[in-house]
Design an enzyme around this catalytic site. Structure first.
Site, PDB file in Angstrom:
ATOM      1  N   GLU A 104       0.837  -1.206   0.000  1.00 22.03           N
ATOM      2  CA  GLU A 104       0.000   0.000   0.000  1.00 22.03           C
ATOM      3  C   GLU A 104       0.868   1.250   0.000  1.00 22.03           C
ATOM      4  OE1 GLU A 104      -2.618  -0.285   3.351  1.00 22.03           O
ATOM      5  OE2 GLU A 104      -3.835  -1.852   2.419  1.00 22.03           O
TER       6      GLU A 104
ATOM      7  N   LYS B 161      -9.367   7.361 -43.075  1.00 23.32           N
ATOM      8  CA  LYS B 161      -9.124   5.926 -43.274  1.00 23.32           C
ATOM      9  C   LYS B 161     -10.091   5.401 -44.316  1.00 23.32           C
ATOM     10  CE  LYS B 161      -7.834   3.749 -39.117  1.00 23.32           C
ATOM     11  NZ  LYS B 161      -8.207   3.037 -37.900  1.00 23.32           N
TER      12      LYS B 161
END
Ligand code: R5P
Length: 281
Positions: A36, A181
């Protein structure tokens, strides 16, 4: 007023402190034995600028801990890079709106928030405190001008990023366009500027984020096939995961550069002055 930062934004935070002519708080970062995160902030002031890019889950937790450590001060949050912002809607049933979940975390403990080129400005509505989104487009344009490229063509990877390319291009009065594209077959895709021609030109692909680099690497290959003389890649947030920098270089990108919203070796543009100006109001 003092500036304090998480581990991920130390350099930018120090630059912001310098621009504001104020000091930076010393913070010790470590972990508990179970992993932690732990931190301990040095002497605070009654007004604090907390700087922390959310580059990953640990960075998010560290930022939350830092905000908590600054309890009792009037806090202003600077989120130079807000991770999780790309999941800005529920694309499929069962998914979270991650950007909303993260934005809501910052409603407590801070008075207001500054973001930089957040991926989707709509996300700002999820913050429970007043939030301002800054753009580094002009700073990117200034850096490009300093490179002295001759008549560059600026390209956004898609039409969504065209407004950003327009803002960058306005600095030098350069041409700009977006890539389009076209699917040629089941396996073949072509990417080319929608209106302009890349032949015999220096091309700069500009985007908010470079993540894996695959969008720009594919585009660069096609632009070279179309006769571009050199291709550069510029972004605000250099996420650069999975060897993205090398992937881009290996695909012929002349130079890859980003800002210090994520601190990288190729961070050539600093967000510090723009953030400092916004903080001054
Ligand atoms: C997407 O909408 C972003 O603006 C970037 O174009 C994207 O994150 C780039 O991803 P990658 O570098 O993985 O192709």
């Amino acid at each position: 007023m003092k500036v304090i930062s998480t581990e991920k934004s130390q350099i930018l935070a120090a630059r912001i402190a310098g621009a504001l002519n104020t000091s930076i708080v010393d913070v010790k970062f470590s972990r508990f034995p179970d992993g932690e995160l732990y931190l301990a902030a040095g002497e605070l002031d009654d007004e604090t600028i907390i700087v922390g890019s959310v580059t990953d889950s640990d960075a998010l937790v560290q930022l939350l801990l830092l905000i908590d450590a600054c309890e009792g001060s009037k806090n202003h949050l600077v989120l130079p890079y807000m991770g999780y912002a790309r999941q800005d809607k529920r694309f499929r049933n069962g998914e979270p709106i991650s950007a909303r979940a993260v934005a809501r975390l910052f409603g407590r403990g801070v008075e207001n928030c500054i973001t930089v080129n957040i991926h989707e400005p709509e996300v700002l509505k999820y913050f429970d405190v007043p939030t301002t989104n800054l753009s580094l487009a002009k700073d990117m344009g200034a850096y490009l001008r300093s490179m002295g490229l001759s008549d560059p063509l600026l390209l956004a990877p898609d039409d969504g990023a065209l407004a950003f390319a327009d803002d960058v291009a306005s600095v030098g009065g350069w041409d700009y366009d977006h890539l389009e594209k076209t699917r040629l077959s089941g396996v073949e895709v072509k990417m080319a500027p929608k209106k302009l021609c890349a032949a015999s030109r220096s091309v700069v692909i500009v985007d908010d984020i470079i993540s894996t680099g695959s969008t720009i690497a594919t585009a660069a290959n096609m632009l070279y096939q179309q006769g571009a003389t050199e291709v550069y890649a510029a972004c605000v947030h250099g996420v650069l995961i999975g060897g993205a920098y090398v992937h881009l270089k290996a695909n012929g990108i002349r130079e890859v550069f980003c800002s210090d919203t994520i601190e990288r070796g190729c961070s050539r543009i600093s967000a510090a002055d723009r953030i400092a100006a916004a903080l001054r109001g």
